[in-house]
Design an enzyme around this catalytic site. Structure first.
Site, PDB file in Angstrom:
ATOM      1  CB  ALA A  76      41.030 -45.857   9.098  1.00 53.69           C
ATOM      2  CG  ASN A 125      39.444 -40.066   0.189  1.00 52.27           C
ATOM      3  OD1 ASN A 125      40.383 -40.818  -0.087  1.00 52.27           O
ATOM      4  ND2 ASN A 125      38.374 -40.488   0.879  1.00 52.27           N
ATOM      5  CG  PHE A 129      45.489 -47.699   0.881  1.00 53.52           C
ATOM      6  CD1 PHE A 129      44.447 -47.123   1.587  1.00 53.52           C
ATOM      7  CD2 PHE A 129      45.362 -49.046   0.502  1.00 53.52           C
ATOM      8  CE1 PHE A 129      43.303 -47.850   1.902  1.00 53.52           C
ATOM      9  CE2 PHE A 129      44.226 -49.777   0.814  1.00 53.52           C
ATOM     10  CZ  PHE A 129      43.197 -49.171   1.504  1.00 53.52           C
ATOM     11  CB  SER A 196      39.985 -48.180   0.308  1.00 55.75           C
ATOM     12  OG  SER A 196      40.338 -47.142  -0.598  1.00 55.75           O
ATOM     13  CG  ASN A 198      39.971 -43.967  -3.338  1.00 57.33           C
ATOM     14  OD1 ASN A 198      39.232 -43.726  -4.292  1.00 57.33           O
ATOM     15  ND2 ASN A 198      39.783 -43.449  -2.133  1.00 57.33           N
ATOM     16  CB  THR A 199      43.465 -50.045  -3.471  1.00 58.02           C
ATOM     17  OG1 THR A 199      44.183 -49.099  -2.677  1.00 58.02           O
ATOM     18  CG2 THR A 199      44.434 -51.135  -3.908  1.00 58.02           C
ATOM     19  CE  LYS A 237      36.260 -47.604   7.326  1.00 57.30           C
ATOM     20  NZ  LYS A 237      37.113 -46.474   7.658  1.00 57.30           N
ATOM     21  CB  THR A 265      30.083 -47.867   5.673  1.00 53.62           C
ATOM     22  OG1 THR A 265      29.824 -46.464   5.477  1.00 53.62           O
ATOM     23  CG2 THR A 265      28.806 -48.563   6.046  1.00 53.62           C
ATOM     24  CG  ASN A 266      36.224 -47.166   3.488  1.00 56.12           C
ATOM     25  OD1 ASN A 266      36.429 -45.977   3.207  1.00 56.12           O
ATOM     26  ND2 ASN A 266      37.209 -48.026   3.697  1.00 56.12           N
ATOM     27  CB  THR A 267      34.303 -43.182   1.188  1.00 58.39           C
ATOM     28  OG1 THR A 267      35.215 -44.043   0.499  1.00 58.39           O
ATOM     29  CG2 THR A 267      35.074 -42.364   2.208  1.00 58.39           C
ATOM     30  N   GLY A 317      29.224 -40.276   8.071  1.00 55.87           N
ATOM     31  CA  GLY A 317      28.250 -39.187   8.134  1.00 55.87           C
ATOM     32  C   GLY A 317      27.800 -38.826   9.530  1.00 55.87           C
TER      33      GLY A 317
HETATM   34  C1  LIG Z   1      40.549 -38.155   3.121  1.00 58.78           C
HETATM   35  C2  LIG Z   1      40.062 -39.468   3.639  1.00 58.78           C
HETATM   36  C3  LIG Z   1      40.947 -40.530   3.778  1.00 58.78           C
HETATM   37  C4  LIG Z   1      40.501 -41.769   4.250  1.00 58.78           C
HETATM   38  N1  LIG Z   1      41.393 -42.788   4.382  1.00 58.78           N
HETATM   39  C5  LIG Z   1      40.969 -43.977   4.890  1.00 58.78           C
HETATM   40  C6  LIG Z   1      41.879 -45.028   5.103  1.00 58.78           C
HETATM   41  O1  LIG Z   1      43.082 -44.901   4.878  1.00 58.78           O
HETATM   42  N2  LIG Z   1      41.389 -46.202   5.591  1.00 58.78           N
HETATM   43  C7  LIG Z   1      40.061 -46.389   5.870  1.00 58.78           C
HETATM   44  O2  LIG Z   1      39.673 -47.463   6.325  1.00 58.78           O
HETATM   45  N3  LIG Z   1      39.182 -45.387   5.711  1.00 58.78           N
HETATM   46  C8  LIG Z   1      39.597 -44.196   5.220  1.00 58.78           C
HETATM   47  N4  LIG Z   1      38.703 -43.181   5.062  1.00 58.78           N
HETATM   48  C9  LIG Z   1      37.278 -43.436   5.362  1.00 58.78           C
HETATM   49  C10 LIG Z   1      36.903 -42.961   6.768  1.00 58.78           C
HETATM   50  O3  LIG Z   1      37.617 -43.667   7.758  1.00 58.78           O
HETATM   51  C11 LIG Z   1      35.386 -43.176   6.996  1.00 58.78           C
HETATM   52  O4  LIG Z   1      35.090 -44.556   6.948  1.00 58.78           O
HETATM   53  C12 LIG Z   1      34.528 -42.476   5.956  1.00 58.78           C
HETATM   54  O5  LIG Z   1      35.080 -41.230   5.608  1.00 58.78           O
HETATM   55  C13 LIG Z   1      33.094 -42.248   6.450  1.00 58.78           C
HETATM   56  O6  LIG Z   1      33.086 -41.502   7.648  1.00 58.78           O
HETATM   57  P1  LIG Z   1      32.858 -39.907   7.697  1.00 58.78           P
HETATM   58  O7  LIG Z   1      31.586 -39.650   6.929  1.00 58.78           O
HETATM   59  O8  LIG Z   1      32.790 -39.585   9.157  1.00 58.78           O
HETATM   60  O9  LIG Z   1      34.023 -39.291   7.030  1.00 58.78           O
HETATM   61  C14 LIG Z   1      39.128 -41.942   4.584  1.00 58.78           C
HETATM   62  C15 LIG Z   1      38.238 -40.862   4.463  1.00 58.78           C
HETATM   63  C16 LIG Z   1      38.686 -39.633   4.004  1.00 58.78           C
HETATM   64  C17 LIG Z   1      37.705 -38.497   3.881  1.00 58.78           C
END
Ligand SMILES: Cc1cc2nc3c(=O)[nH]c(=O)nc-3n(C[C@H](O)[C@H](O)[C@H](O)COP(=O)(O)O)c2cc1C
Length: 361
Positions: A76, A125, A129, A196, A198-199, A237, A265-267, A317
């Site tokens: 996502a 980031n 949203f 997230s 960021n909200t 998530k 996971t998310n970030t 990652g």
């Molecule tokens: C620029 C950016 C925007 C993201 N936007 C969303 C989002 O809208 N919804 C969500 O569930 N995760 C979002 N993510 C999180 C990613 O889906 C993912 O869970 C997270 O980056 C870890 O995976 P990665 O290390 O492969 O990036 C975002 C990540 C990045 C870097």
């Protein structure tokens, strides 16, 4: 490395990435927007050529009743409004999670809000949203003819929904339900984003009571929608920053209230593992993704998979095919990429497809 992924990797690192990372004065968000525009603009012939280059997904698997042609999907946030939905399967992906969208269209946080930390192979980031809203996505998918269960774009689609910033937390359930109602008929699964960073306040929706209310509201609504395939599966998530005890509670609540999968996971809000060369950006507010998250995301996947029978989608990652294999070995059925795809392109997708070929677990 397979021959195909080796060639794609060399091409991406030596030609595509240097051009891409230097375009638009190096502004990562403008670069991202143009990448998505290019993918969205591909015609059927160009997509066929790309498909030949990328190779097909391998190792199909059925999760929550959904047939996935391959194990590696788009995470996502890469395609928030679903504008490039027709391109993802041509890049070798086995599924794509569109969004996160919210019931109300919203601009997200002020720019700049996206930072590349190249020495660390990471991104920070705080997009917040930014999206055109659930109805705009529904209209777009409808125009293309997307329907749940039809793999119209060559792969199953997840749709990630989140809370609109303007909606108070106390009204979160009806805000998510509104998005679910608009989008369920297009989604093979719906992902509930409660992670997230960021909200403001969003992550408190992972707390036991709030998560219970949210999931009951959504599973109830999904059942009311009376789809021939049954209620749309709901995945949750989660954040990598939960303690073990919190993780265990989330898994229990999701299991008890009809959730059908966990995306982990998310970030992260942590800043461990950053290279000194990236210290200028390390203090930027937002979520960190990419290589510094590999270890923690793997731990979370292992704990969730070990403590429940819920299917797990591993994300966080995954920068190499080996990282993806470790996620699957830790108990994930599927994996997703965001940051790894930005740094390695579709070579990483092809590499994972090659490494998982013939896999049955
Ligand atoms: C620029 C950016 C925007 C993201 N936007 C969303 C989002 O809208 N919804 C969500 O569930 N995760 C979002 N993510 C999180 C990613 O889906 C993912 O869970 C997270 O980056 C870890 O995976 P990665 O290390 O492969 O990036 C975002 C990540 C990045 C870097």
């Amino acid at each position: 490395m397979s021959l195909r992924s080796g060639v794609l990797d060399a091409g991406y690192r030596s030609v595509v990435r240097p051009v891409l990372f230097r375009a638009h004065g190096g502004d990562p968000e403008l670069i991202h927007e143009s990448l998505i525009r290019v993918l969205a603009g591909l015609g059927p012939l160009q997509r066929s050529a790309l498909r030949l280059l990328s190779g097909p997904p391998t190792s199909p698997v059925t999760v929550a009743g959904i047939r996935f042609p391959g194990r590696v999907g788009v995470a996502a946030g890469l395609d928030k409004d679903g504008v490039a939905v027709e391109a993802w399967s041509a890049l070798g992906f086995g599924f794509a999670e569109l969004g996160t969208v919210t019931a109300l269209a919203q601009p997200g946080n002020d720019r700049p809000r996206l930072y590349r930390l190249r020495a660390s192979r990471a991104i920070i980031n705080r997009m917040g949203f930014n999206n055109a809203g659930a109805q705009a996505m529904a209209d777009r998918l409808d125009r293309i003819g997307v329907r749940r269960g039809a793999s119209t774009c060559g792969l199953p689609l997840g749709i990630s929904i989140g809370k609109s910033k303007a909606t108070p937390l106390s009204d979160a359930v009806s805000d998510y339900v509104t998005s679910l109602r608009m989008l369920a008929r297009y989604a093979d699964y719906v992902a509930i984003n409660v992670s997230s960073p960021n909200t403001p306040g969003l992550r408190t929706l992972q707390d036991e009571g709030l998560l219970r209310d949210l999931l009951s509201g959504l599973t109830h609504e999904a059942a009311q929608l009376a789809h021939p395939l049954g209620p749309v599966p709901i995945f949750v998530k989660i954040a990598p920053d939960l303690s073990d005890a919190q993780l265990d509670r989330v898994v229990e609540v999701v299991t008890e209230h009809g959730g059908q999968g966990i995306i982990a996971t998310n970030t992260t809000l942590a800043r461990d593992g950053l290279a000194p060369a990236d210290s200028v950006h390390a203090e930027q507010a937002g979520g960190l993704s990419g290589a510094p998250l590999t270890g923690r995301a793997l731990e979370v996947v292992r704990r969730v998979a070990g403590s429940s029978s819920l299917p797990v989608v591993g994300v966080g990652g995954i920068m190499t095919p080996d990282d993806a294999v470790r996620m699957l070995d830790a108990g994930a059925q599927l994996v997703q990429l965001y940051t790894g795809f930005i740094y390695a392109g579709n070579a990483l997708v092809a590499g994972i497809n090659a490494r998982t070929q013939g896999r049955t677990t």
